[in-house]
Design a protein around this motif. Structure first.
Motif, mmCIF file in Angstrom:
data_model
loop_
_atom_site.group_PDB
_atom_site.id
_atom_site.type_symbol
_atom_site.label_atom_id
_atom_site.label_comp_id
_atom_site.label_asym_id
_atom_site.label_seq_id
_atom_site.Cartn_x
_atom_site.Cartn_y
_atom_site.Cartn_z
ATOM 1 N N MET A 163 12.303 -10.686 9.907
ATOM 2 C CA MET A 163 10.962 -10.849 9.396
ATOM 3 C C MET A 163 10.238 -9.514 9.279
ATOM 4 S SD MET A 163 9.028 -13.226 8.358
ATOM 5 C CE MET A 163 7.362 -13.425 7.914
ATOM 6 N N GLU A 164 10.548 -8.617 10.217
ATOM 7 C CA GLU A 164 9.884 -7.323 10.176
ATOM 8 C C GLU A 164 10.317 -6.502 8.960
ATOM 9 O OE1 GLU A 164 11.529 -8.305 13.056
ATOM 10 O OE2 GLU A 164 9.726 -9.039 14.021
ATOM 11 N N ALA A 165 11.510 -6.775 8.459
ATOM 12 C CA ALA A 165 11.984 -6.042 7.288
ATOM 13 C C ALA A 165 11.149 -6.370 6.055
ATOM 14 C CB ALA A 165 13.445 -6.363 7.037
ATOM 15 N N LEU A 166 10.606 -7.580 5.990
ATOM 16 C CA LEU A 166 9.777 -7.963 4.848
ATOM 17 C C LEU A 166 8.488 -7.155 4.783
ATOM 18 C CD1 LEU A 166 10.176 -11.836 4.780
ATOM 19 C CD2 LEU A 166 11.202 -10.149 3.269
ATOM 20 N N TYR A 167 7.997 -6.717 5.912
ATOM 21 C CA TYR A 167 6.781 -5.895 5.915
ATOM 22 C C TYR A 167 7.017 -4.560 5.204
ATOM 23 C CZ TYR A 167 4.932 -9.183 9.336
ATOM 24 O OH TYR A 167 4.500 -10.309 9.965
ATOM 25 N N PHE A 168 8.252 -4.119 5.162
ATOM 26 C CA PHE A 168 8.594 -2.904 4.445
ATOM 27 C C PHE A 168 9.070 -3.201 3.025
ATOM 28 C CE2 PHE A 168 11.976 0.038 3.132
ATOM 29 C CZ PHE A 168 11.214 1.188 2.968
ATOM 30 N N LEU A 169 9.908 -4.226 2.874
ATOM 31 C CA LEU A 169 10.553 -4.474 1.583
ATOM 32 C C LEU A 169 9.593 -4.986 0.509
ATOM 33 C CD1 LEU A 169 13.945 -6.022 2.711
ATOM 34 C CD2 LEU A 169 13.515 -3.749 1.807
ATOM 35 N N VAL A 170 8.647 -5.817 0.848
ATOM 36 C CA VAL A 170 7.726 -6.359 -0.157
ATOM 37 C C VAL A 170 6.836 -5.260 -0.734
ATOM 38 C CG1 VAL A 170 5.802 -7.946 -0.522
ATOM 39 C CG2 VAL A 170 7.824 -8.713 0.718
ATOM 40 N N PRO A 171 6.154 -4.446 0.063
ATOM 41 C CA PRO A 171 5.362 -3.363 -0.535
ATOM 42 C C PRO A 171 6.233 -2.332 -1.266
ATOM 43 C CG PRO A 171 4.664 -3.715 1.715
ATOM 44 C CD PRO A 171 5.895 -4.528 1.502
ATOM 45 N N PHE A 172 7.421 -2.076 -0.738
ATOM 46 C CA PHE A 172 8.313 -1.129 -1.390
ATOM 47 C C PHE A 172 8.745 -1.648 -2.763
ATOM 48 C CE2 PHE A 172 12.623 0.551 -2.165
ATOM 49 C CZ PHE A 172 12.299 1.898 -2.242
ATOM 50 N N SER A 173 9.047 -2.914 -2.870
ATOM 51 C CA SER A 173 9.454 -3.472 -4.162
ATOM 52 C C SER A 173 8.291 -3.473 -5.156
ATOM 53 C CB SER A 173 10.031 -4.872 -3.998
ATOM 54 O OG SER A 173 9.049 -5.757 -3.515
ATOM 55 N N VAL A 174 7.082 -3.707 -4.679
ATOM 56 C CA VAL A 174 5.910 -3.663 -5.560
ATOM 57 C C VAL A 174 5.704 -2.239 -6.088
ATOM 58 C CG1 VAL A 174 3.390 -3.895 -5.608
ATOM 59 C CG2 VAL A 174 4.788 -5.654 -4.515
ATOM 60 N N VAL A 191 8.053 0.035 -6.465
ATOM 61 C CA VAL A 191 9.146 0.311 -7.400
ATOM 62 C C VAL A 191 8.871 -0.334 -8.755
ATOM 63 C CG1 VAL A 191 11.582 -0.161 -7.869
ATOM 64 C CG2 VAL A 191 10.903 0.719 -5.650
ATOM 65 N N VAL A 192 8.362 -1.555 -8.768
ATOM 66 C CA VAL A 192 8.059 -2.238 -10.031
ATOM 67 C C VAL A 192 6.953 -1.502 -10.785
ATOM 68 C CG1 VAL A 192 7.046 -4.335 -10.998
ATOM 69 C CG2 VAL A 192 8.899 -4.496 -9.346
ATOM 70 N N PHE A 193 5.885 -1.124 -10.104
ATOM 71 C CA PHE A 193 4.793 -0.413 -10.776
ATOM 72 C C PHE A 193 5.245 0.962 -11.260
ATOM 73 C CE2 PHE A 193 1.764 -3.348 -8.593
ATOM 74 C CZ PHE A 193 1.225 -3.870 -9.751
ATOM 75 N N PHE A 194 6.093 1.630 -10.497
ATOM 76 C CA PHE A 194 6.621 2.922 -10.944
ATOM 77 C C PHE A 194 7.493 2.736 -12.181
ATOM 78 C CE2 PHE A 194 10.015 6.113 -10.914
ATOM 79 C CZ PHE A 194 9.243 7.251 -11.077
ATOM 80 N N SER A 195 8.306 1.709 -12.210
ATOM 81 C CA SER A 195 9.166 1.451 -13.372
ATOM 82 C C SER A 195 8.336 1.144 -14.612
ATOM 83 C CB SER A 195 10.114 0.288 -13.091
ATOM 84 O OG SER A 195 10.927 0.572 -11.996
ATOM 85 N N ILE A 196 7.290 0.346 -14.463
ATOM 86 C CA ILE A 196 6.410 0.045 -15.593
ATOM 87 C C ILE A 196 5.702 1.300 -16.071
ATOM 88 C CG2 ILE A 196 4.303 -1.194 -16.254
ATOM 89 C CD1 ILE A 196 5.263 -3.476 -14.430
ATOM 90 N N TRP A 197 5.223 2.121 -15.150
ATOM 91 C CA TRP A 197 4.557 3.372 -15.522
ATOM 92 C C TRP A 197 5.520 4.299 -16.240
ATOM 93 C CZ3 TRP A 197 5.758 8.335 -13.894
ATOM 94 C CH2 TRP A 197 4.876 9.322 -14.319
#
Length: 60
Positions: free
Chosen positions: A1-12, A14-20
């Motif tokens: 569960m603690e990994a989600l605290y890192f992975l969810v913001p990190f994926s967001v 990455v997505v915004f960087f890819s769109i930019w």
């Protein structure tokens, strides 16, 4: 569960960087001419040069 605290913001991020990155490349003209380079490869002249032309290029 603690990994989600890192992975969810990190994926967001990455997505915004890819769109930019995509928008920045498209505004810069990266995707303007997708057909031209492919046609230039087909129209390339691969015949060897004639001996007269190569002789004129040689230094004296």
């Amino acid at each position: 569960m603690e990994a989600l605290y890192f992975l969810v913001p990190f994926s967001v991020v990455v997505v915004f960087f890819s769109i930019w990155l995509f928008l920045n490349m498209s505004e810069g003209g990266q995707f303007d001419d997708m057909v031209g380079p492919a046609l230039r490869v087909i129209q390339d002249d691969d015949k060897p040069a004639s001996p007269e032309k190569t002789a004129s290029r040689l230094p004296d």
